[in-house]
Design a protein around this motif. Structure first.
Motif, short mmCIF file in Angstrom:
data_model
loop_
_atom_site.label_atom_id
_atom_site.label_comp_id
_atom_site.label_asym_id
_atom_site.label_seq_id
_atom_site.Cartn_x
_atom_site.Cartn_y
_atom_site.Cartn_z
N LEU A 1 -3.28 9.64 -1.75
CA LEU A 1 -4.55 10.02 -0.82
C LEU A 1 -4.35 11.39 -0.48
N ASP A 2 -5.22 12.37 -1.06
CA ASP A 2 -5.24 14.16 -1.20
C ASP A 2 -4.64 14.33 -1.52
N ASN A 3 -3.71 14.04 -2.71
CA ASN A 3 -2.35 15.18 -3.39
C ASN A 3 -1.44 14.87 -2.12
N GLU A 4 -1.52 13.68 -1.50
CA GLU A 4 -0.42 13.14 -0.32
C GLU A 4 0.47 11.71 -0.59
N VAL A 5 1.49 11.64 -1.11
CA VAL A 5 2.04 10.35 -1.29
C VAL A 5 1.93 9.31 -0.30
N LYS A 6 1.00 8.31 -0.20
CA LYS A 6 1.38 7.52 1.33
C LYS A 6 2.64 6.49 1.36
N SER A 7 2.49 6.34 0.25
CA SER A 7 3.95 5.23 -0.25
C SER A 7 4.07 4.81 -1.44
N ALA A 8 5.22 4.87 -1.79
CA ALA A 8 5.60 4.11 -3.45
C ALA A 8 6.66 3.49 -3.52
N PRO A 9 5.82 1.84 -3.49
CA PRO A 9 6.96 0.72 -3.15
C PRO A 9 7.05 0.16 -4.80
N ASN A 10 8.46 -0.70 -4.98
CA ASN A 10 8.90 -0.98 -6.62
C ASN A 10 7.51 -2.24 -6.85
N ILE A 11 6.82 -1.84 -7.95
CA ILE A 11 6.47 -3.37 -8.46
C ILE A 11 7.32 -4.29 -9.46
N LYS A 12 7.76 -5.74 -7.96
CA LYS A 12 8.66 -6.36 -8.44
C LYS A 12 8.33 -7.79 -10.07
N GLN A 13 6.40 -7.39 -9.61
CA GLN A 13 6.36 -8.27 -10.51
C GLN A 13 4.34 -8.41 -10.74
N ARG A 14 3.25 -8.63 -11.38
CA ARG A 14 2.42 -8.91 -12.13
C ARG A 14 1.73 -9.14 -10.38
N ILE A 15 0.92 -8.09 -10.37
CA ILE A 15 0.01 -8.64 -9.00
C ILE A 15 -1.64 -8.58 -9.14
N GLY A 16 -1.88 -10.32 -9.12
CA GLY A 16 -3.06 -10.52 -9.99
C GLY A 16 -4.09 -11.18 -9.24
N GLU A 17 -3.72 -11.12 -7.31
CA GLU A 17 -4.98 -10.89 -6.16
C GLU A 17 -5.29 -10.31 -6.09
N GLY A 18 -5.44 -8.78 -6.87
CA GLY A 18 -6.34 -8.00 -6.08
C GLY A 18 -6.06 -7.15 -5.17
N GLN A 19 -4.70 -6.91 -4.77
CA GLN A 19 -5.15 -6.23 -3.18
C GLN A 19 -3.69 -5.68 -3.64
N ALA A 20 -3.67 -4.49 -2.51
CA ALA A 20 -2.60 -3.82 -2.27
C ALA A 20 -2.16 -3.34 -0.71
N THR A 21 -0.76 -2.84 -0.68
CA THR A 21 -0.80 -2.97 0.97
C THR A 21 -0.06 -1.46 0.69
N ILE A 22 -0.52 -0.24 1.65
CA ILE A 22 0.11 0.75 1.62
C ILE A 22 1.38 0.22 3.65
N SER A 23 2.37 0.88 3.23
CA SER A 23 3.27 0.47 4.06
C SER A 23 4.12 1.76 4.02
N GLY A 24 4.73 1.36 4.89
CA GLY A 24 5.70 2.97 5.11
C GLY A 24 5.91 3.61 6.20
N GLY A 25 6.08 4.73 6.66
CA GLY A 25 6.96 6.08 7.56
C GLY A 25 5.82 5.62 8.20
N ASN A 26 6.08 4.59 9.02
CA ASN A 26 6.31 3.83 10.71
C ASN A 26 4.40 4.83 10.79
N MET A 27 3.73 4.31 10.53
CA MET A 27 2.43 4.50 10.97
C MET A 27 1.83 4.01 12.47
N THR A 28 1.12 4.75 12.93
CA THR A 28 0.57 4.41 14.07
C THR A 28 -0.47 3.64 13.87
#
Length: 774
Positions: free
Chosen positions: A243-270
């Motif tokens: 986001l705006d040239n800053e990495v918010k998270s970098a999860p490992n792709i474990k399998q094909r994701i076909g549900e049409g959604q993604a999650t930004i996590s990590g970094g202990n956001m408030t």
């Protein structure tokens, strides 16, 4: 407004237009009387319906109800669709539920004005971040040998190996520990994104299985297909969410994701950070933006402004009505009726066309109160002239209205010209002042020429009036004004010279934040701290103060600093002087580029206003009168400007509005004088042109003093009760009005005489010579 009220307003408006056309077209006095009364009633009904309920129909500006205004500039030359997209995005970001009364509008090809009512001091910084974040979302693959490349990058002076640098780059990724401490790491990602965030249909805050805040993204159908393809082709790799040239998270792709959604996590956001991130992701801006100007007013200060404006208006109304009743008696009572109709029409027009009422707009209403009776004064003084010639009352009334018409029409048009210029070139509250003044002029013309005349017609028809009596404070004056022409010019030149020296020596120090850029902070207080103590404390704190001024009657401290230091000043004042109980009143922040642009617009507005009046007067009068009047009005503007410079008053956009109003108003007296001179010249009154001018000046002396006097009453009320925000505006108007009276007798008429003499000599005839003083 209920549906039946809308229908009533619509039909009453049509009735007003029909009756007014009937009134103007009817040659019969009996028909005109009935049509005129019907048009007045229809106008009042229309305006009263439009104003109901008054608390909802007339919108208050931010300077009255409190809030913050942001001027946002888009980079480059965005297309109209990009501007529309930005407006839509900003509205969604700032008002996702549609419950706030936001005003968001394009003000130029690449600028957007955002007004947020009720935005408090604590929420301003958060709003600034929300407005300016571009939120360019991308999904990029992380290099398989990320850890090794980061080490090489650091060891090689922050440079990637050549074979990797062409395709990859290093970006930061922040993480926050549970104790709140932030750390920044580096991660190597592909320069080319696998997919962009434009297919994000929805983004919202949620929590993961550990109860930590995350942001959940839902893609549209096209985005879901792309994301499924990316994840299927890169199982086992890391996918960075950038986001705006800053990495918010970098999860490992474990399998094909076909549900049409993604999650930004990590970094202990408030929770707050997750909410903000979700908002900007759901509403990304396509074009980078920057905030060029911030203007904010605390709601309590806005309420104080409303109270001060209301007091000024009431006292001006009482003062003007009292004067007219005492001086003109029955005719004055008719003026009071006309004045109240004028105000109802003015407020009704504002409500009907959804204009916003600002503090300078209230000043415009107060000035309208003073100027509204000017037309009545011109009519009554003309009526007095006819009655002194022993003409019957009905004939004198007809002649009074007919002979005053040209002066009334010309003076109102010349006042409207600079107001129209301000409507197009002014900004914010200044534009509100121009709108109020323009509507007031329209209401003035109707009230004076229809309402006042109709009242006299009905009184004559019902035999309720046998004579019109008035006070008279000047009995047949015979001053030789032109005799003092050289003295008048010398006095003006000396004063203007002193003003020019003051302006030159003080230079940029006279320029307010509007023109040079910076922060203008308004702080309310309960106990006044000595000025020098405040100044020394701020200087010790490293704050460069360009202006520090108390307004004791409003319990307000005004501070101006370079851009970005206003917030620091507020913190220093609150911590250093707790006994003063300083609280936030308002903050205006103007960038240097906007300041330069506003300065240019101010010069353009003044130039166009003066030029427009010159063209109109040249069209209505011969060129000698037009040039003399134009020089006279320029003289009045420069006198007011010189006065403000000599007494160290800062030049602001509001003062530019005052100068333009002075230009339009000061020429009114000159038009009255030249209208009488023109009449005397055309009637070939006996004597030289010198004597015709002096005779005309004496015949119009009472009316120019009276018209200026009623406006001075309103202006004094603004100075005394209008509050600190419009104090300098009111002072400038006072000086301009006084200068206008002066120049209408000692500057413009002598110029007209000199120009006429020059014209006669050019034509090969003998010039007009002044009689030798006795």
């Amino acid at each position: 407004m209920a549906l039946y009220t809308l229908y009533l307003t619509f039909f009453s408006s049509l009735a007003f237009l029909a009756f007014l056309i009937w009134y103007l077209a009817s040659p019969d006095i009996h028909t005109r009387r009935i049509a005129g009364l019907a048009s007045i009633i229809a106008a009042l009904v229309t305006c009263l319906l439009s104003m109901y309920p008054l608390s909802k129909t007339i919108k208050l500006g931010l300077d009255l109800k409190g809030g913050t205004s942001f001027l946002i500039e888009m980079q480059g030359t965005p297309s109209p669709s990009a501007v529309d997209q930005a407006i839509g995005v900003i509205r969604k970001r700032m008002d996702s539920l549609g419950t706030k009364e936001l005003v968001i509008q394009s003000v130029s090809s690449n600028r957007i004005n955002v007004q947020i009512p009720g935005l408090g001091e604590g929420d301003r910084e958060e709003a600034s971040r929300q407005l300016s974040r571009v939120a360019k979302l991308e999904f990029r693959l992380v290099h398989p040998d990320n850890a090794s490349l980061v080490q090489q990058y650091l060891a090689n002076g922050n440079k990637l190996p050549v074979e990797a640098a062409l395709e990859y780059e290093v970006l930061p990724i922040k993480e926050r520990a549970r104790d709140g401490k932030e750390t920044t790491h580096l991660i190597v990602v592909r320069r080319m994104a696998e997919m962009s965030g434009k297919h994000v249909a929805r983004a919202f805050r949620n929590v993961d299985e550990l109860g930590l805040p995350v942001v959940v993204l839902h893609f549209d159908s096209e985005g879901a297909k792309q994301f499924a393809a990316v994840t299927e082709a890169n199982v086992g790799h890391q996918l960075a969410i950038v986001l705006d040239n800053e990495v918010k998270s970098a999860p490992n792709i474990k399998q094909r994701i076909g549900e049409g959604q993604a999650t930004i996590s990590g970094g202990n956001m408030t929770l707050a950070e997750a909410e903000e991130l979700a908002s900007v992701l759901e509403n990304p801006l396509e074009t980078p933006v920057s905030i060029k100007e911030i203007r904010g007013v605390d709601p309590t200060l806005g309420r104080d402004s409303i109270d001060s404006g209301r007091r000024a208006a009431v006292y001006a109304l009482v003062g003007v009505c009292g004067f007219m009743l005492i001086y003109y008696r029955l005719a004055g009572a008719i003026s009071v009726i006309s004045l109240f109709v004028n105000l109802v029409i003015l407020l009704g027009l504002m409500a009907q066309f959804h204009f916003t009422l600002s503090l300078p707009g209230i000043a415009g209403i107060v000035l309208t109160i003073g100027m509204a009776v000017d037309a009545n004064v011109l009519i009554y003084e003309r009526l007095r002239d006819e009655l002194l010639l022993k003409k019957p009352l009905h004939t004198a009334i007809d002649l009074g209205f007919n002979r005053a018409f040209s002066a009334i029409f010309d003076s109102n048009i010349t006042t409207m010209i600079p107001a129209v210029v301000l409507m197009f070139l002014g900004t914010g509250p200044l534009r509100g002042f121009a709108v109020t003044l323009t509507l007031g002029i329209i209401a003035n013309l109707f009230a004076a020429l229809v309402v006042t005349r109709n009242c006299f017609d009905w009184l004559l028809t019902l035999n309720k009036i046998q004579d019109v009596t008035m006070l008279r404070f000047l009995h047949n004056p015979k001053f030789d004004f032109l005799r003092f022409r050289h003295v008048g010019v010398v006095l003006s030149v000396v004063f203007l010279f002193v003003g020019a020296i003051a302006f030159h020596t003080k230079g940029d120090k006279l320029m307010g934040v509007d023109f040079r850029g910076g922060d203008a902070l308004t702080m309310k207080y309960e106990v006044m701290t000595p000025m020098e103590q405040v100044r020394s404390t701020l200087e010790k704190a490293g704050v460069e103060v360009s202006m520090l001024q108390y307004s004791p009657e409003a319990h307000v401290l005004l501070v101006q600093t370079p851009e970005g230091q206003g917030t620091k000043v507020e913190e220093v004042l609150k911590s250093s002087f707790p006994e003063s109980k300083f609280t936030h009143g308002g903050l205006d922040r103007v960038g240097p580029s906007v300041g330069k642009e506003l300065k240019q617009r101010a010069i353009t507005a003044l130039s166009l206003g003066l030029l427009g009046i010159l063209i109109y007067t040249a069209f209505r009068f011969e060129w000698t009168y037009a040039v003399a009047a134009a020089i006279g009005q320029l003289h009045d503007v420069l006198i007011a400007l010189s006065f403000m410079a000599i007494f160290n008053r800062e030049l602001t956009l509001t003062l530019v509005g005052a100068f333009l109003t002075i230009a339009g108003y000061s020429i009114n007296d000159k038009i009255v004088v030249f209208d009488r001179i023109r009449e005397g010249a055309h009637l070939k009154e006996k004597g030289t042109f010198y004597e015709v001018i002096n005779r005309s000046l004496n015949l119009t002396l009472a009316r120019t003093l009276l018209t200026g006097g009623t406006t001075l009453i309103a202006t004094f009320m603004l100075i005394s009760f209008g509050g600190p925000v419009i104090h300098d505006f009111s002072v400038a108007m006072l000086i301009g009005i006084l200068s206008g009276i002066y120049s209408s007798h000692f500057i413009s008429p002598p110029l007209a005489w000199w120009l006429d003499d020059y014209k006669e000599k050019r034509a090969g005839r003998i010039g007009h010579k002044a009689p030798s003083p006795a």
